[in-house]
Design a protein around this motif. Structure first.
Motif, PDB file in Angstrom:
ATOM      1  N   HIS A 158       0.809  -1.223   0.000  1.00  0.00           N
ATOM      2  CA  HIS A 158       0.000   0.000   0.000  1.00  0.00           C
ATOM      3  C   HIS A 158       0.843   1.275   0.000  1.00  0.00           C
ATOM      4  O   HIS A 158       0.305   2.363   0.172  1.00  0.00           O
ATOM      5  N   GLY A 159       2.149   1.144  -0.218  1.00  0.00           N
ATOM      6  CA  GLY A 159       2.944   2.309  -0.562  1.00  0.00           C
ATOM      7  C   GLY A 159       3.684   3.026   0.539  1.00  0.00           C
ATOM      8  O   GLY A 159       3.995   4.214   0.397  1.00  0.00           O
ATOM      9  N   CYS A 160       4.021   2.340   1.648  1.00  0.00           N
ATOM     10  CA  CYS A 160       4.850   3.025   2.650  1.00  0.00           C
ATOM     11  C   CYS A 160       6.211   3.335   2.020  1.00  0.00           C
ATOM     12  O   CYS A 160       6.703   2.604   1.160  1.00  0.00           O
ATOM     13  N   THR A 161       6.813   4.433   2.462  1.00  0.00           N
ATOM     14  CA  THR A 161       8.103   4.846   1.910  1.00  0.00           C
ATOM     15  C   THR A 161       9.250   4.058   2.520  1.00  0.00           C
ATOM     16  O   THR A 161      10.175   3.633   1.825  1.00  0.00           O
ATOM     17  N   SER A 162       9.209   3.883   3.851  1.00  0.00           N
ATOM     18  CA  SER A 162      10.277   3.139   4.515  1.00  0.00           C
ATOM     19  C   SER A 162       9.685   2.234   5.586  1.00  0.00           C
ATOM     20  O   SER A 162       8.611   2.515   6.133  1.00  0.00           O
ATOM     21  N   LEU A 163      10.409   1.165   5.866  1.00  0.00           N
ATOM     22  CA  LEU A 163       9.958   0.180   6.847  1.00  0.00           C
ATOM     23  C   LEU A 163      11.158  -0.291   7.653  1.00  0.00           C
ATOM     24  O   LEU A 163      12.125  -0.831   7.103  1.00  0.00           O
ATOM     25  N   CYS A 164      11.095  -0.063   8.964  1.00  0.00           N
ATOM     26  CA  CYS A 164      12.119  -0.563   9.885  1.00  0.00           C
ATOM     27  C   CYS A 164      11.478  -1.677  10.715  1.00  0.00           C
ATOM     28  O   CYS A 164      10.412  -1.470  11.306  1.00  0.00           O
ATOM     29  N   ILE A 165      12.097  -2.849  10.752  1.00  0.00           N
ATOM     30  CA  ILE A 165      11.572  -3.986  11.505  1.00  0.00           C
ATOM     31  C   ILE A 165      12.526  -4.337  12.628  1.00  0.00           C
ATOM     32  O   ILE A 165      13.722  -4.572  12.396  1.00  0.00           O
ATOM     33  N   LYS A 166      12.001  -4.361  13.850  1.00  0.00           N
ATOM     34  CA  LYS A 166      12.770  -4.762  15.024  1.00  0.00           C
ATOM     35  C   LYS A 166      12.161  -6.028  15.609  1.00  0.00           C
ATOM     36  O   LYS A 166      10.933  -6.177  15.666  1.00  0.00           O
ATOM     37  N   ASN A 167      13.016  -6.939  16.042  1.00  0.00           N
ATOM     38  CA  ASN A 167      12.548  -8.188  16.625  1.00  0.00           C
ATOM     39  C   ASN A 167      13.580  -8.665  17.648  1.00  0.00           C
ATOM     40  O   ASN A 167      14.774  -8.363  17.529  1.00  0.00           O
ATOM     41  N   ARG A 168      13.099  -9.413  18.650  1.00  0.00           N
ATOM     42  CA  ARG A 168      14.019  -9.918  19.677  1.00  0.00           C
ATOM     43  C   ARG A 168      15.078 -10.831  19.083  1.00  0.00           C
ATOM     44  O   ARG A 168      16.186 -10.931  19.597  1.00  0.00           O
ATOM     45  N   THR A 169      14.728 -11.505  17.984  1.00  0.00           N
ATOM     46  CA  THR A 169      15.707 -12.298  17.239  1.00  0.00           C
ATOM     47  C   THR A 169      16.049 -11.534  15.966  1.00  0.00           C
ATOM     48  O   THR A 169      15.275 -11.552  15.003  1.00  0.00           O
ATOM     49  N   PRO A 170      17.167 -10.820  15.937  1.00  0.00           N
ATOM     50  CA  PRO A 170      17.493  -9.963  14.786  1.00  0.00           C
ATOM     51  C   PRO A 170      17.501 -10.716  13.455  1.00  0.00           C
ATOM     52  O   PRO A 170      17.151 -10.144  12.412  1.00  0.00           O
ATOM     53  N   GLU A 171      17.887 -11.995  13.496  1.00  0.00           N
ATOM     54  CA  GLU A 171      17.951 -12.765  12.248  1.00  0.00           C
ATOM     55  C   GLU A 171      16.573 -12.897  11.604  1.00  0.00           C
ATOM     56  O   GLU A 171      16.445 -12.891  10.373  1.00  0.00           O
ATOM     57  N   ARG A 172      15.536 -13.025  12.431  1.00  0.00           N
ATOM     58  CA  ARG A 172      14.175 -13.132  11.877  1.00  0.00           C
ATOM     59  C   ARG A 172      13.744 -11.812  11.246  1.00  0.00           C
ATOM     60  O   ARG A 172      13.095 -11.801  10.198  1.00  0.00           O
ATOM     61  N   ALA A 173      14.107 -10.705  11.883  1.00  0.00           N
ATOM     62  CA  ALA A 173      13.787  -9.392  11.310  1.00  0.00           C
ATOM     63  C   ALA A 173      14.496  -9.207   9.973  1.00  0.00           C
ATOM     64  O   ALA A 173      13.888  -8.754   8.989  1.00  0.00           O
ATOM     65  N   SER A 174      15.772  -9.584   9.920  1.00  0.00           N
ATOM     66  CA  SER A 174      16.545  -9.441   8.685  1.00  0.00           C
ATOM     67  C   SER A 174      15.972 -10.319   7.569  1.00  0.00           C
ATOM     68  O   SER A 174      15.901  -9.889   6.405  1.00  0.00           O
ATOM     69  N   ALA A 175      15.566 -11.532   7.927  1.00  0.00           N
ATOM     70  CA  ALA A 175      14.992 -12.433   6.928  1.00  0.00           C
ATOM     71  C   ALA A 175      13.685 -11.875   6.369  1.00  0.00           C
ATOM     72  O   ALA A 175      13.431 -11.933   5.160  1.00  0.00           O
ATOM     73  N   LEU A 176      12.849 -11.323   7.245  1.00  0.00           N
ATOM     74  CA  LEU A 176      11.589 -10.731   6.790  1.00  0.00           C
ATOM     75  C   LEU A 176      11.852  -9.516   5.914  1.00  0.00           C
ATOM     76  O   LEU A 176      11.224  -9.344   4.855  1.00  0.00           O
ATOM     77  N   LEU A 177      12.782  -8.668   6.315  1.00  0.00           N
ATOM     78  CA  LEU A 177      13.116  -7.496   5.512  1.00  0.00           C
ATOM     79  C   LEU A 177      13.603  -7.895   4.119  1.00  0.00           C
ATOM     80  O   LEU A 177      13.254  -7.252   3.122  1.00  0.00           O
ATOM     81  N   ALA A 178      14.387  -8.950   4.047  1.00  0.00           N
ATOM     82  CA  ALA A 178      14.891  -9.406   2.751  1.00  0.00           C
ATOM     83  C   ALA A 178      13.752  -9.856   1.848  1.00  0.00           C
ATOM     84  O   ALA A 178      13.751  -9.560   0.634  1.00  0.00           O
ATOM     85  N   ARG A 179      12.770 -10.548   2.422  1.00  0.00           N
ATOM     86  CA  ARG A 179      11.625 -11.008   1.630  1.00  0.00           C
ATOM     87  C   ARG A 179      10.774  -9.836   1.162  1.00  0.00           C
ATOM     88  O   ARG A 179      10.312  -9.804   0.019  1.00  0.00           O
ATOM     89  N   VAL A 180      10.562  -8.861   2.040  1.00  0.00           N
ATOM     90  CA  VAL A 180       9.779  -7.677   1.655  1.00  0.00           C
ATOM     91  C   VAL A 180      10.512  -6.898   0.567  1.00  0.00           C
ATOM     92  O   VAL A 180       9.907  -6.454  -0.423  1.00  0.00           O
ATOM     93  N   SER A 181      11.822  -6.729   0.734  1.00  0.00           N
ATOM     94  CA  SER A 181      12.618  -5.989  -0.247  1.00  0.00           C
ATOM     95  C   SER A 181      12.600  -6.667  -1.614  1.00  0.00           C
ATOM     96  O   SER A 181      12.563  -6.001  -2.653  1.00  0.00           O
ATOM     97  N   HIS A 182      12.621  -8.008  -1.611  1.00  0.00           N
ATOM     98  CA  HIS A 182      12.574  -8.745  -2.877  1.00  0.00           C
ATOM     99  C   HIS A 182      11.249  -8.509  -3.597  1.00  0.00           C
ATOM    100  O   HIS A 182      11.216  -8.340  -4.825  1.00  0.00           O
ATOM    101  N   ALA A 183      10.149  -8.488  -2.836  1.00  0.00           N
ATOM    102  CA  ALA A 183       8.824  -8.306  -3.435  1.00  0.00           C
ATOM    103  C   ALA A 183       8.535  -6.838  -3.760  1.00  0.00           C
ATOM    104  O   ALA A 183       7.851  -6.539  -4.741  1.00  0.00           O
ATOM    105  N   TYR A 184       9.070  -5.924  -2.931  1.00  0.00           N
ATOM    106  CA  TYR A 184       8.788  -4.487  -3.099  1.00  0.00           C
ATOM    107  C   TYR A 184      10.107  -3.707  -2.996  1.00  0.00           C
ATOM    108  O   TYR A 184      10.375  -3.048  -1.987  1.00  0.00           O
TER     109      TYR A 184
END
Length: 273
Positions: A158-184
């Motif tokens: 829906h067009g957010c400009t930037s997205l910062c993801i924080k999680n207690r397990t940083p690796e999970r946040a990084s993995a999710l960010l990579a998937r979002v970046s690949h799609a958008y």
């Protein structure tokens, strides 16, 4: 609206059972909201929703049993089962495959279970319905589980400009960010929060806040860097995070609009139209 006697009489051997599956489930508002909507539409009796508390250990066997239950129509799936459900159903919608989680299951007549995810669209619809913009927004998202993943993809869609993801397990946040970046790829992504960062919207997509002893999912100092603080936790409606944000003079949104926005989509997916 039926009176209580008519309501009871409407539950027959032909009633399709819908569920909300969680552990714990005592805090769930979904059964009341769903049954009220069904009643208003003249469908209570044809369908009825019940709470179903199922532990993680017993969940795979429970899902297998739903295939054999011929009067089971479908279920809303909540914490902690959203991610594992995606590996237990027979088919996933494109959205559920992208996110890797399921929050609604439908049973087809042949016993096959179909899963989709509506957390993200529900959350965005709740924000937009309250008058807030997603397009162009700078967003902080706390969490990397099923609900958080769905919300992350929906915010990007829906067009957010930037997205910062924080999680207690940083690796999970990084993995999710990579998937979002690949799609958008047009969305600016980050896993780091800096002292001079500003966020239009900050979202708690974890379970923190359900218990009084829970720590704040967003630190007090970080709340100050955000304009709007939004929750996914439904009960208590005013979580410690929202109380703290309100005390700082911030605009807050409870988890209720997200759930309310999803209800029509959920019931439709389960065939209760």
């Amino acid at each position: 609206m039926q009176n209580p006697k008519n309501m009871l009489a409407s539950i027959t051997g032909n009633t399709k059972i819908l569920g909300v599956i969680a552990d714990p489930v005592s805090q769930a508002r979904t059964p009341v909201m769903a049954n009220t909507l069904l009643d208003e539409r003249g469908l209570l009796g044809a369908f009825a929703m019940l709470p179903m508390q199922v532990s993680a250990e017993g969940f795979p066997a429970f899902i297998a049993g739903l295939r054999a239950m011929k009067n089971f129509g479908g279920a809303v799936v909540s914490m902690p089962h959203k991610i594992v459900t995606s590996s237990l159903v027979d088919e996933l919608t494109p959205e559920a495959r992208l996110v890797g989680a399921v929050n609604v299951v439908r049973r087809n007549q042949d016993g096959r279970l179909i899963g989709t995810i509506l957390d993200g669209e529900g959350f965005v619809a709740g924000l937009v319905g309250a008058g807030y913009n997603v397009r162009g927004a700078h967003v902080l998202l706390v969490g990397a589980g099923g609900a958080a993943s769905a919300i992350a993809f929906a915010l990007a869609k829906h067009g957010c400009t930037s997205l910062c993801i924080k999680n207690r397990t940083p690796e999970r946040a990084s993995a999710l960010l990579a998937r979002v970046s690949h799609a958008y790829p047009q969305v600016k992504i980050s896993a780091e929060v800096y002292s001079n960062d500003h966020y239009d919207v900050a979202i708690n997509a974890t379970s923190l806040g359900m218990k009084p002893s829970d720590e704040l999912p967003i630190a007090k100092g970080l709340i100050w860097q955000c304009d709007l603080i939004a929750e996914c936790v439904i009960a208590p409606e005013m979580t410690p995070l929202l109380l703290e944000a309100s005390g700082q003079g911030k605009v807050v949104q409870t988890g209720v609009p997200m759930l309310a926005a999803q209800m029509n989509l959920m019931l439709a997916f389960m065939g209760a139209e």
